[in-house]
Scaffold this motif. Structure first.
Motif, PDB file in Angstrom:
ATOM      1  N   ASP A   7       0.731  -0.920   0.187  1.00 28.41           N
ATOM      2  CA  ASP A   7      -0.250  -0.261   0.114  1.00 28.41           C
ATOM      3  C   ASP A   7       0.921   1.334  -0.133  1.00 28.41           C
ATOM      4  OD1 ASP A   7      -1.773   2.031   0.463  1.00 28.41           O
ATOM      5  OD2 ASP A   7      -2.759   1.277   2.166  1.00 28.41           O
TER       6      ASP A   7
ATOM      7  N   SER B  99       0.032   4.089   0.226  1.00 24.54           N
ATOM      8  CA  SER B  99      -0.357   5.598   1.490  1.00 24.54           C
ATOM      9  C   SER B  99       0.436   4.830   2.540  1.00 24.54           C
ATOM     10  CB  SER B  99      -2.020   5.104   1.401  1.00 24.54           C
ATOM     11  OG  SER B  99      -2.286   3.846   2.009  1.00 24.54           O
ATOM     12  N   ARG B 100       1.253   4.156   2.899  1.00 25.13           N
ATOM     13  CA  ARG B 100       1.837   3.774   3.981  1.00 25.13           C
ATOM     14  C   ARG B 100       3.281   4.332   3.877  1.00 25.13           C
ATOM     15  NH1 ARG B 100       1.775  -1.254   4.908  1.00 25.13           N
ATOM     16  NH2 ARG B 100       3.111  -0.893   6.867  1.00 25.13           N
TER      17      ARG B 100
ATOM     18  N   CYS C  22       5.007   7.910  -4.647  1.00 27.74           N
ATOM     19  CA  CYS C  22       5.059   9.190  -2.874  1.00 27.74           C
ATOM     20  C   CYS C  22       4.121  10.334  -2.610  1.00 27.74           C
ATOM     21  CB  CYS C  22       5.873   8.892  -2.142  1.00 27.74           C
ATOM     22  SG  CYS C  22       7.949   9.332  -2.955  1.00 27.74           S
TER      23      CYS C  22
END
Length: 303
Positions: free
Chosen positions: A223, A225-226, A263
């Motif tokens: 993921d 988003s982590r 990112c």
């Protein structure tokens, strides 16, 4: 038919060995090292059981002297063998059988031992040991390769050079010691195997950084988003450093571009990816494939 160096680095607790021989794939037979346990090498007319049995005894708490005594006592051909056993703290014991082919010998220092047989001169082991103590601030693996180079300059194996091996592990004892291997490089057949080890070492170091990115979610897989800013920044910097040591090999740059794009650094990541695809058009389709499996976000990819 080999000379080997076994050493302990008191600065980081790592253990390692390196060897050179005029024998194919010496790294497959000469020895092994296990994180937090020790190192065992067996050479001359090597008993290839000794490294495995010796490490098992060290793992169980036996001292190096006792390990060697057990190994040699149970082997009727021990007089033809040579070995070094080192524990996790750098304590060691050496053995050279009376029937090892000359020149055969051992050189000893604090936390480091060198053994060789079938050598071109009786000064080879001493030369390896002297080089091992030089420049203590240098990384352990690099010192081991430099020590082998000194052995070659002193004459090395009387029959010549064919293969070499380098292995370094850290001092952490755990249930998964394979996760704590710092360097593991073999040159199985080469005209100058020690120099080839020297060439491969920075390549290995560069790919350690690449591996850290590939195998540590969520930088490349998982993921996105982590991903934290700190983790992304640290890995991008590590990959940039790796790229500088890999020359024309752009693997580190490829995964640096992937991390930048994952990112949200679309400008920097897109520019780097465009540079890479311009240099190697086949990467454009590869990048689209990464998009299809969710590793790369949807961005324009041009060959």
């Amino acid at each position: 038919m080999t000379y080997s160096i076994v050493s302990f680095d008191p600065h980081d607790g790592s253990l390692g060995f390196a060897a050179q021989s005029h024998f194919f794939a010496v790294g497959s037979v000469v020895g092994d090292a296990e994180a937090g346990v020790g190192v065992v090498v067996s050479q001359a007319f090597a008993n290839t059981d000794w490294p495995h049995e010796g490490l098992a005894m060290l793992r169980a708490g036996a001292a190096p002297d006792d390990v060697l005594a057990t190994l040699t006592a149970s082997d009727p051909l021990a007089d033809y063998r040579q070995a070094i056993v080192m524990d996790a703290g750098g304590g060691y014991a050496c053995f050279t059988g009376d029937r090892c082919a000359p020149h055969a010998g051992v050189a000893r220092g604090e936390g480091v031992a060198v053994a060789g047989n079938m050598l071109a001169s009786d000064g080879v082991c001493a030369a390896v040991l002297t080089a091992a103590h030089h420049d203590p601030g240098t990384a352990h693996a690099r010192r081991l390769v430099s020590a082998l180079q000194a052995g070659e300059r002193a004459g090395g194996d009387a029959r010549g050079s064919q293969s070499a091996v380098l292995k370094v592990v850290n001092g952490v004892r755990c249930e998964r010691p394979w996760r704590h291997v710092l360097a593991d490089i073999r040159v199985d057949d080469h005209a100058d195997p020690v120099d080839e080890l020297r060439r491969l070492l920075p390549v290995h170091e560069g790919f350690r950084a690449i591996g850290a990115a590939l195998f540590a979610p969520p930088l490349v897989i998982g993921d996105a988003s982590r991903i934290t800013d700190a983790d992304a920044r640290g890995m991008v910097e590590a990959l940039a450093g790796a790229a500088s040591g890999l020359g024309a090999n752009r693997e580190a740059d490829l995964w640096r571009a992937v991390i930048l794009l994952r990112c949200g650094e679309s400008t920097a990541g897109g520019a780097l990816l465009a540079e890479l695809t311009a240099d190697r058009p086949q990467l454009a389709e590869f990048a689209r494939g990464l998009q299809r499996v969710g590793i790369l976000p949807t961005v324009e990819v041009r060959p």
